[in-house]
Design an enzyme around this catalytic site. Sequence first.
Site, mmCIF file in Angstrom:
data_model
loop_
_atom_site.group_PDB
_atom_site.id
_atom_site.type_symbol
_atom_site.label_atom_id
_atom_site.label_comp_id
_atom_site.label_asym_id
_atom_site.label_seq_id
_atom_site.Cartn_x
_atom_site.Cartn_y
_atom_site.Cartn_z
ATOM 1 C CE LYS A 1 -3.935 -3.003 1.921
ATOM 2 N NZ LYS A 1 -4.520 -3.441 3.371
ATOM 3 C CD GLN B 1 -2.857 -5.197 6.469
ATOM 4 O OE1 GLN B 1 -2.666 -4.085 5.522
ATOM 5 N NE2 GLN B 1 -3.841 -5.468 6.203
ATOM 6 C CG ASP C 1 -9.371 -0.983 4.158
ATOM 7 O OD1 ASP C 1 -8.837 -0.949 2.570
ATOM 8 O OD2 ASP C 1 -8.366 -1.327 5.274
#
Lengths: 280, 280
Positions: A55, A99, A122
Amino acid sequence: MTATVLDGKSLSLQMEAELAVRIQALKAKLSGKSPVLATILVGDDPASATYVKMKGDACERIGMASRKVILPESTTTAELLQEIDQLNADPLVHGILLQHPVPKQIDERICFDRIDIKKDVDGVTTLGFGKMAMSEPAYGSSTPAGIMHLLRHHGIAIEGKHVVVIGRSPILGKPIAMMMLNANATVTHCHSRTRGLAELVGLADIVVAALNQPEFVKGAWIKEGAVVVDAGYHPGRIGDVELAAVIDRCSAYTPVPGGVGPMTIATLMAQTIEAAEKYA
Amino acid sequence: MTATVLDGKSLSLQMEAELAVRIQALKAKLSGKSPVLATILVGDDPASATYVKMKGDACERIGMASRKVILPESTTTAELLQEIDQLNADPLVHGILLQHPVPKQIDERICFDRIDIKKDVDGVTTLGFGKMAMSEPAYGSSTPAGIMHLLRHHGIAIEGKHVVVIGRSPILGKPIAMMMLNANATVTHCHSRTRGLAELVGLADIVVAALNQPEFVKGAWIKEGAVVVDAGYHPGRIGDVELAAVIDRCSAYTPVPGGVGPMTIATLMAQTIEAAEKYA
């Protein structure tokens, strides 16, 4: 039948080229500064480290800045919340990626939900999920939003189709089922407690495998001409579907790797830029 | 086969008796005051007026106070939001019910979402939906939460069963599908764009009809031995299912009226008392 390859790698590169242009426009608005995606990696999971690196690399390719927060395996929920609060408050940060998964002593749900909805690029908050489910503006969870984009890009009809989703995780199975429903598909949602899975998969016009078990979904289960979306990724470059056994009978499929994975990252980038355009 | 009648009327009376006891205990905590459900009725819809009256009557039966807010048909979104803000801020109010539907000039979603999550005892906010979907504590939407309670009360197994939900409204179809999924059912979610509805309904162990069309779901579609939940209510005391045609073949069914309707109200009462117990 020659199946269409739903090439996520190729589409993600196209998206990146377009995003790079938007970033240049954004920089003018931000007095020369780049928009910023903050990435939080907690602990020593090598796969998570790889995903965060990918990312960060994508940010670099398109000219977006990334702020890398790395926390030790022993991090507590309170410590992680404090980091999130700081990033929420920082006007230079436009998006926050935490994450998944975090070490087991951390309450991941509380931490996800602490992310400001404006920076939840996200799509991991319960509020964002609820808004998306009710067709209100919200960033979708990156992987399912990337899958929807990939299917639409290839002109795959969704309305009125029977979609069978296998798996019900908060960031993949549940949101993709809701996105498909909102796109007017009939959705059958299967999981580890489902009985007669093979027969149900056999009804699908579109199969979304998101159960995270290597080649659990057998090629023979899948109806001729169906579309196969494989969100799994396992050692040996295989996914959740026994792809070799269905590749000659399906109408389209996502390759593993190079299908769903790159779309997840490109969607995260796109949603971060959208956030920066909206709130910068 | 003699089908079990899923008698919501009878269960709701049992619930009311238990709730009346809890209210007496609450009054001690609230210095003699009763917990309060605020009900908001906007405009002249006679069905809505009836529903609000039924909820007020239920409050009275169990010894809970209700605060009745009645607003004219011409109310704007801003005016309704102001009322909601006042009720949110009022420490004497423990739950807020905004009767659906509101007049068409009002943005119902914005108004629903303005309700403080602590007082969202009717389970209408996107945040509450998101939390429920992710198995976090939240008040479920009253009608689907009432259906789940009714099924559990009668010992109807849900885990591993195939549930077909017809309808995808924000306060019924979407939440019941999610509640069933979280209860480990395999869920097929159908709606107006579904093709082959009859065949899909025929697969169901449990059918939940929530499409608001009189007797749209034909008795012949339903598998022998299935459980029939009918959330519809139409003139002539009929629901969304052609019940007469399936009553001899199903294993259990909700009567219309006296099935789902009373459970909606009892659930609203129960969730208001829960809120009062938690935050009073």
